[in-house]
Enzyme design. Structure first.
Site, PDB file in Angstrom:
ATOM      1  N   HIS A   1     -49.716  19.829  -4.806  1.00  0.00           N
ATOM      2  CA  HIS A   1     -49.154  19.003  -3.735  1.00  0.00           C
ATOM      3  C   HIS A   1     -49.203  17.521  -4.059  1.00  0.00           C
ATOM      4  O   HIS A   1     -48.385  16.748  -3.585  1.00  0.00           O
ATOM      5  CB  HIS A   1     -49.845  19.337  -2.414  1.00  0.00           C
ATOM      6  CG  HIS A   1     -49.463  20.696  -1.930  1.00  0.00           C
ATOM      7  ND1 HIS A   1     -50.297  21.774  -2.007  1.00  0.00           N
ATOM      8  CD2 HIS A   1     -48.286  21.153  -1.468  1.00  0.00           C
ATOM      9  CE1 HIS A   1     -49.660  22.839  -1.568  1.00  0.00           C
ATOM     10  NE2 HIS A   1     -48.439  22.494  -1.238  1.00  0.00           N
TER      11      HIS A   1
ATOM     12  N   GLU B   1     -42.435  33.140   0.143  1.00  0.00           N
ATOM     13  CA  GLU B   1     -43.268  32.564  -0.911  1.00  0.00           C
ATOM     14  C   GLU B   1     -44.479  33.434  -1.222  1.00  0.00           C
ATOM     15  O   GLU B   1     -45.348  33.050  -1.993  1.00  0.00           O
ATOM     16  CB  GLU B   1     -43.675  31.129  -0.556  1.00  0.00           C
ATOM     17  CG  GLU B   1     -44.243  30.935   0.835  1.00  0.00           C
ATOM     18  CD  GLU B   1     -44.550  29.481   1.149  1.00  0.00           C
ATOM     19  OE1 GLU B   1     -44.495  28.627   0.259  1.00  0.00           O
ATOM     20  OE2 GLU B   1     -44.863  29.201   2.320  1.00  0.00           O
TER      21      GLU B   1
ATOM     22  N   ASP C   1     -45.237  28.670  -4.519  1.00  0.00           N
ATOM     23  CA  ASP C   1     -46.251  29.644  -4.127  1.00  0.00           C
ATOM     24  C   ASP C   1     -45.877  31.040  -4.592  1.00  0.00           C
ATOM     25  O   ASP C   1     -46.755  31.829  -4.938  1.00  0.00           O
ATOM     26  CB  ASP C   1     -46.442  29.625  -2.599  1.00  0.00           C
ATOM     27  CG  ASP C   1     -47.353  28.493  -2.179  1.00  0.00           C
ATOM     28  OD1 ASP C   1     -48.347  28.242  -2.893  1.00  0.00           O
ATOM     29  OD2 ASP C   1     -47.077  27.842  -1.161  1.00  0.00           O
TER      30      ASP C   1
ATOM     31  N   CYS D   1     -36.388  26.063  -2.178  1.00  0.00           N
ATOM     32  CA  CYS D   1     -36.933  24.728  -1.937  1.00  0.00           C
ATOM     33  C   CYS D   1     -38.158  24.460  -2.809  1.00  0.00           C
ATOM     34  O   CYS D   1     -38.773  23.407  -2.713  1.00  0.00           O
ATOM     35  CB  CYS D   1     -37.251  24.518  -0.460  1.00  0.00           C
ATOM     36  SG  CYS D   1     -38.513  25.629   0.156  1.00  0.00           S
TER      37      CYS D   1
HETATM   38  C1  PEP Z   1     -43.268  26.354  -2.272  1.00  0.00           C
HETATM   39  O1  PEP Z   1     -44.319  26.978  -2.185  1.00  0.00           O
HETATM   40  O2  PEP Z   1     -42.433  26.535  -3.200  1.00  0.00           O
HETATM   41  C2  PEP Z   1     -42.915  25.337  -1.274  1.00  0.00           C
HETATM   42  C3  PEP Z   1     -41.742  24.752  -1.281  1.00  0.00           C
HETATM   43  O3  PEP Z   1     -43.880  24.978  -0.399  1.00  0.00           O
HETATM   44  P1  PEP Z   1     -45.092  24.004  -0.803  1.00  0.00           P
HETATM   45  O4  PEP Z   1     -44.803  23.458  -2.164  1.00  0.00           O
HETATM   46  O5  PEP Z   1     -45.158  22.958   0.242  1.00  0.00           O
HETATM   47  O6  PEP Z   1     -46.245  24.941  -0.787  1.00  0.00           O
HETATM   48 MG    MG Z   2     -45.485  26.865  -0.355  1.00  0.00          MG
END
Ligand code: PEP
Ligand code: MG
Length: 591
Positions: free
Chosen positions: A199, A441, A465, A512
Site C-alpha cells: 500500500h 480479490e 490481493d 483495478c
Molecule cells: C487489489 O487488491 O488489487 C486492490 C486494487 O485493492 P488494494 O490494492 O487496495 O488492496
Molecule cells: Mg485489495
C-alpha cells in the site's frame, strides 16, 4: 596533507514502484517497526531518548483512556475495567525508572531497552503461582507493544517536520506515513521493506513521487544529508552518485521528459485500439488531492476510490457528514463519468490511529475489509449512509472489498437496505438504483463468481490481493517478491473465468489492481475480455498509449496463447514481445 574523505558511490537495486528520477539530499527517518533495532547513542543524546520514551508513555496513557471510554460505551463498564491493569503498567514508576536507568547505563536507544526490561518483568510475573499476577504478564506485553507503536509512530511526526526538499529514507513506511507526505518537501522515497503492490507503493504512485522499495538495508547504508539519486522506473538507487552518474541521469531525465510530454498529448483522445475497440480507463485514487489529476492525465471517472485513506494519518476519524462531503466532491469532479466508491478496506497495514491493533498472527487473513465492517455495523452503516446520500449524484457506484463468500455480499446488502429505509424515513434523498459491485480479490470469490453475480452489477478484479491469496505470496514482502507472478497460469485462468461469468450474467468487469497499470499486461487483460482498466492517474497516459497502438485482434490472439501456455515465464515473454513491437517507448519509463 589530510584529504577530505569523499564518500564513494553505492548502487542498489530494489523494486521501482513509482517512476521518475530524483536527486536530493536524503532524510533518514527512524525505523517504523515493531522489532527493536539497536542503535548506540552518545551521552548528549540521553535526554532526547528519555524524552521520546516519556512522550510515548503519555500518548499510550491517553490512548488507553480513550479506548477504555469507548469500550465502556459499547460493551459496558465491566469490560472497560480490564484496561485499569494496563493503566497501572503505563504509570508504574519502578518500571519506567528501570528503563531510564538502562538507557543511561548502556547508551542505547529506548526501544531495545524497553523490550528487555518489559520482558524481564513479564517473565518474572508469569512464573508466579498466582493467577492474578501471572495474568499481569500479558498486560505488560500488551502495553509494551502500544508504547513501541507510539515510539515508531514518530515517523509520522518526523515526516511532518521535514523542512527542506529531500528524499526520505526509511526502514518502512506505513500507509498513514505516506498519506501525510508533503510533496513540496518529499521528492522521493526509498525503503528497506515493501514490494510493488504494497500500500505504501500505491501511495507513492498516487502522489507521483518517485519511489524504490525492497532495498533490504538502505536505511543502514545512508546517513541524513548524503546525496541520493533514485530511478523510480528501474528500481535503482545510487548513494553519493559520481559526476558521470549524475550526467548520465541528466540525459535520461531529458529523454523521459520528452516521452512524458508526447504521451500527455493523448489526454483527450479515446482509449481505443487501432481496430476500434474501446477500453475505458478510469482512475484509482486514495486522496481527494488526486481528483484534478484524473482528467488532467486523460482518465475518465474513478474505478477505485480507496476510502480507507480518509481514515489514515488523521487525528479524528471522519463522521458521516465529512465522508459525505468527500464522496460528493469526488462525484462532482468526475460528473457524468462514474465514481466507484469502495467501502472501507481497513485492517492489517491500514489501521487508523486509535484503532486497536488486533493481536493476529496473520492480519492479512484476519479481521480486515468487509469482515471488519460487518463486525462493526455502526462504523459500516455510517459509511453506507454517507455513500447513499452522495448517490443523489447519479454517477456514484459502490463496491465491497475482500469478499470471500456470497453471504458477505448478502449481509452487506442487508445493511445497505437498512440504511435506505432509515434515510427514507428521515426524508433524505438517495439513488434507489445505485449500482453495487464487488471486488474479486480472493480466489474463493473468483471461483464462485456465478453465485455472487445475481447480487451485484459489476466485478472489479483486485489482482494485487488475488495474486497474493492465490499464490500464498505476501504482496508486501520483498523476500518473496520473486514468487509473485501476475502471469501465473492460475491467475490467468481465474481472470478468464471471472470475465466469462460476468459477461454470461450481463455484468461487466474492471481490473483495478496493479496488473492494469503494467503496460506489458494490458494487451493480455484486454484479450481476456476485461471491460475497463482502473489505474493511478499518473500511469493513465502510458496505458492509453498502449491501447491506442494495439490491435484488439492481436490482444485476443495473445490471450489465447496465454491460456494455452503452461508457464508464467512463457506468458511474460509473449507479453513483453508484443509491447516491445508496438510501444517500446513505455519500457523506457516503466520497470
Ligand atoms: C487489489 O487488491 O488489487 C486492490 C486494487 O485493492 P488494494 O490494492 O487496495 O488492496
Ligand atoms: Mg485489495
Amino acid at each position: 596533507m589530510a584529504e577530505a574523505r569523499v564518500k564513494s558511490e553505492i548502487a542498489l537495486k530494489g523494486v521501482g514502484v513509482s517512476p521518475g528520477i530524483a536527486v536530493f539530499k536524503c532524510q533518514l527517518l527512524s525505523p517504523h517497526t515493531d522489532k527493536a533495532i539497536q542503535r548506540s547513542i552518545s551521552a548528549d543524546e540521553i535526554p532526547n531518548e528519555i524524552a521520546r520514551f516519556e512522550e510515548a508513555l503519555i500518548a499510550t496513557h491517553d490512548q488507553i483512556k480513550h479506548i477504555q471510554k469507548q469500550v465502556a460505551e459499547v460493551l459496558g463498564d465491566e469490560h472497560a475495567s480490564i484496561f485499569d491493569a494496563h493503566m497501572l503498567v503505563v504509570d508504574d514508576r519502578t518500571f519506567i525508572e528501570d528503563v531510564i536507568r538502562a538507557i543511561k547505563r548502556d547508551l542505547i536507544n529506548v526501544e531495545p531497552v524497553l523490550l528487555l526490561v518489559a520482558n524481564r518483568y513479564a517473565d518474572m510475573l508469569s512464573k508466579v503461582e498466582d493467577s492474578y499476577l501471572s495474568e499481569r504478564a500479558a498486560d505488560i506485553r500488551d502495553v509494551t507493544k502500544r508504547i513501541m507503536a507510539n515510539l515508531a509512530g514518530e515517523t509520522l511526526d518526523q515526516m511532518k517536520q521535514i523542512k527542506e526538499p529531500c528524499v526520505v529514507v526509511a526502514h518502512d513506511l506505513s500507509p498513514s506515513d505516506t498519506a501525510s507526505i508533503d510533496k513540496a518537501k518529499v521528492k522521493g522515497f526509498v525503503t528497506d521493506l515493501g514490494s510493488s503492490t504494497s500500500h505504501t507503493s500505491i501511495m507513492a504512485k498516487a502522489l507521483e513521487v518517485p519511489a524504490v522499495v525492497g532495498l533490504h538495508n538502505i536505511s543502514a547504508v545512508v546517513s541524513s544529508g548524503d546525496l541520493i539519486l533514485i530511478d523510480g522506473a528501474k528500481g535503482l538507487v545510487f548513494t553519493n552518485p559520481s559526476e558521470e552518474r549524475l550526467e548520465e541521469y541528466r540525459k535520461r531525465e531529458e529523454e523521459q521528459k520528452l516521452i512524458t510530454q508526447e504521451l500527455s498529448t493523448l489526454r483527450d483522445k479515446p482509449p481505443q485500439t487501432r481496430d476500434g475497440y474501446l477500453v475505458p480507463i478510469t482512475a484509482n485514487i486514495e486522496l481527494l488531492e488526486e481528483l484534478d489529476a484524473v482528467g488532467a492525465r486523460g482518465a475518465k471517472g474513478i474505478g477505485l476510490f480507496r476510502t480507507e485513506f480518509l481514515f489514515l494519518g488523521v487525528e479524528t476519524l471522519p463522521d458521516e457528514d465529512q465522508q459525505f462531503e468527500s464522496y460528493v466532491r469526488a462525484a462532482k469532479s468526475q460528473h457524468p463519468s462514474p465514481v466507484v466508491i469502495r467501502t472501507l478496506d481497513l485492517g492489517a497495514d491500514k489501521l487508523p490511529s486509535g484503532f486497536e491493533n488486533p493481536d493476529e498472527l496473520n492480519p492479512f487473513l484476519g479481521d480486515r475489509a468487509i469482515r471488519l465492517c460487518l463486525s462493526r455495523p455502526e462504523l459500516f452503516k455510517t459509511q453506507l449512509r454517507a455513500i447513499l446520500r452522495a448517490s443523489v449524484h447519479e454517477n456514484v457506484r459502490m463496491m465491497y472489498p475482500m469478499i470471500s463468500c456470497v453471504q458477505e455480499v448478502m449481509d452487506a446488502n442487508t445493511l445497505l437496505r437498512q440504511c435506505m429505509i432509515e434515510l427514507s424515513k428521515e426524508g433524505i434523498p438517495f439513488n434507489q438504483e445505485i449500482e453495487i459491485g464487488t471486488m474479486i480479490e480472493v480466489p474463493s470469490a473468483a471461483l464462485i463468481a456465478d453465485i455472487i453475480a445475481p447480487h451485484v452489477s459489476f466485478f472489479s478484479l483486485g489482482t494485487n490481493d488475488l495474486i497474493q491469496y492465490t499464490m500464498a505470496v505476501d504482496r508486501g514482502n520483498e523476500n518473496v517478491a520473486h514468487l509473485y507472478k501476475p502471469t501465473h497460469m492460475a491467475i490467468i485462468r481465474l481472470i478468464d473465468h471471472v470475465v466469462k461469468v460476468s459477461h454470461k450474467n450481463g455484468l461487466w468487469t474492471c481490473v483495478c489492481g496493479q496488473m492494469a497499470a503494467d503496460p506489458r499486461l494490458v494487451p493480455l487483460l484486454i484479450g481476456l475480455g476485461v471491460d475497463e482498466l482502473s489505474v493511478s492517474p499518473s500511469l493513465a497516459p502510458m496505458i492509453k498509449d498502449v491501447i491506442r497502438k494495439l490491435y484488439y485482434s492481436d490482444a485476443v490472439e495473445l490471450a489465447q496463447k496465454a491460456l494455452n501456455s503452461s508457464s508464467a515465464e512463457h506468458v511474460e515473454q509473449l507479453c513483453h514481445e508484443l509491447i516491445e513491437s508496438i510501444a517500446p517507448e513505455v519500457l523506457e519509463i516503466s520497470e
